[in-house]
Design a protein around this motif. Structure first.
Motif, short mmCIF file in Angstrom:
data_model
loop_
_atom_site.label_atom_id
_atom_site.label_comp_id
_atom_site.label_asym_id
_atom_site.label_seq_id
_atom_site.Cartn_x
_atom_site.Cartn_y
_atom_site.Cartn_z
N UNK A 59 78.50 -80.44 -78.74
CA UNK A 59 77.35 -81.05 -78.11
C UNK A 59 76.34 -81.48 -79.14
N UNK A 60 75.75 -82.61 -78.85
CA UNK A 60 74.76 -83.17 -79.74
C UNK A 60 73.50 -82.31 -79.73
N UNK A 61 73.07 -81.89 -80.93
CA UNK A 61 71.91 -80.99 -81.05
C UNK A 61 70.66 -81.57 -80.38
N UNK A 120 66.05 -72.75 -81.58
CA UNK A 120 67.02 -71.66 -81.51
C UNK A 120 68.18 -72.02 -80.57
N UNK A 121 67.82 -72.50 -79.39
CA UNK A 121 68.83 -72.83 -78.39
C UNK A 121 69.69 -74.02 -78.83
N UNK A 122 69.04 -75.03 -79.40
CA UNK A 122 69.77 -76.24 -79.78
C UNK A 122 70.75 -75.96 -80.92
N UNK A 123 70.37 -75.07 -81.82
CA UNK A 123 71.22 -74.81 -82.99
C UNK A 123 72.21 -73.68 -82.78
N UNK A 128 75.97 -77.28 -88.27
CA UNK A 128 74.94 -77.75 -89.17
C UNK A 128 73.60 -77.60 -88.48
N UNK A 129 72.77 -76.71 -89.02
CA UNK A 129 71.48 -76.47 -88.40
C UNK A 129 70.56 -77.66 -88.65
N UNK A 130 69.86 -78.03 -87.60
CA UNK A 130 68.90 -79.13 -87.72
C UNK A 130 67.52 -78.61 -87.40
N UNK A 131 66.55 -79.08 -88.17
CA UNK A 131 65.18 -78.69 -87.88
C UNK A 131 64.71 -79.49 -86.66
N UNK A 132 64.19 -78.78 -85.67
CA UNK A 132 63.70 -79.44 -84.47
C UNK A 132 62.17 -79.41 -84.49
N UNK B 6 69.07 -69.16 -71.50
CA UNK B 6 69.62 -70.09 -72.49
C UNK B 6 69.78 -69.44 -73.86
N UNK B 7 69.15 -68.29 -74.05
CA UNK B 7 69.12 -67.69 -75.38
C UNK B 7 70.24 -66.68 -75.63
N UNK B 8 70.89 -66.27 -74.57
CA UNK B 8 71.84 -65.17 -74.72
C UNK B 8 73.29 -65.64 -74.64
N UNK B 9 74.18 -64.74 -74.98
CA UNK B 9 75.61 -65.05 -74.91
C UNK B 9 76.13 -64.86 -73.49
#
Lengths: 210, 73
Positions: A59-61, A120-123, A128-132, B6-9
């Protein structure tokens, strides 16, 4: 993350079958080869090659970030539009609408919290971590400009008085802007001192001693 | 607040209980699977504190005075 496993005589064949089932293109997936073997067939008379692949939708970040941000906005009862801007080093989500003060909070506290959670959720699970970066009605841009003006003003004073200046405590992002602004400046040096959350930037006429 | 989910597994295990008290007090009690407790708290509590900040913004909008976000054991 959506994924399927497929088997084919060649890798291409297996991948093609997987893409068809997922209904996506090759540029939206990650392919892993699980098995790639030459099996001897009936009485060893012919060889059957089998390749097994797992194809997962990546999925696109930016899209994940925007979707989650919209959920937060709905949860906060805020009607606003989210626009995605892609930069080489970061993804900027611009929020536009009326009455968005609630999103910013005191000293941008709420905005920073939202940005942290969205990042946090997007990455999560991204390779590859992206700065949001989330901006509301240009708040960050204006805030950044005022920090730059402050940095330049203080640097001028330090140069003039030959005395170091200690700025107010700032979060890492704000300190970074001050450091970057004064990086190329002559006769002044910057460093940070103190412990979070009270770490502050020092603008000094000399390089840091010790 | 479904932010937690959304934050958890294991989002299925997330429960949020809302307790309204007098004088506009609200308590949100978040329950997550024990394997996800670390995720929801974050390093030095960064995640849970960010959730608290956002919850406060929400409370402000709803005219609530005091909002508490706690993790259920």
């Amino acid at each position: 993350m959506r994924s399927v496993e497929k088997t084919g005589r060649t890798k291409e064949e297996a991948v093609r079958a997987a893409l068809k089932e997922l209904g996506v293109g090759l540029d939206e997936v990650k392919v892993e080869v699980l098995e790639n073997e030459n099996r001897s067939g009936f009485l060893g008379m012919f060889q059957v090659k089998q390749v097994r692949v797992r194809v997962s939708v990546v999925e696109d970040v930016g899209k994940v970030a925007a979707r989650f941000l919209r959920e937060i906005l709905v949860g906060l009862g805020v009607a606003a539009r989210v626009e995605i801007l892609r930069r080489p080093d970061q993804i900027v989500l611009n929020v536009n609408g009326a009455d968005l003060g609630v999103l910013i909070g005191r000293h941008g506290q709420t905005l920073d919290a939202i940005q942290f959670l969205v990042g946090l959720v997007a990455n999560r699970g991204a390779e590859e971590k992206k700065r949001i970066v989330i901006d509301v009605q240009g708040y960050r841009r204006r805030h950044e400009e005022s920090l730059r003006r402050l940095a330049l003003r203080m640097a001028e004073r330090v140069r003039h008085e030959r005395k170091k200046a200690v700025l107010a405590p700032m979060n890492p992002a704000d300190r970074r802007i001050i450091h970057l602004t004064l990086q190329g400046q002559k006769e002044v040096f910057t460093y940070s001192e103190g412990q979070e959350p009270f770490r502050r930037v020092v603008i000094s006429p000399q390089e840091k001693a010790e | 607040m479904t932010i937690a989910r959304a934050l958890v597994d294991l989002p299925e295990a997330v429960e949020v209980r809302t307790v309204e008290g007098p004088h506009g007090r609200v308590l949100y009690e978040i329950k997550v699977d024990e394997r996800d407790v670390g995720k929801i708290i974050g390093r030095q509590g960064r995640v849970i504190n960010a959730i608290r900040t956002v919850a406060k913004a929400r409370a402000l909008r709803d005219g609530k005075k005091k909002i508490t976000v706690e993790l259920a054991e």
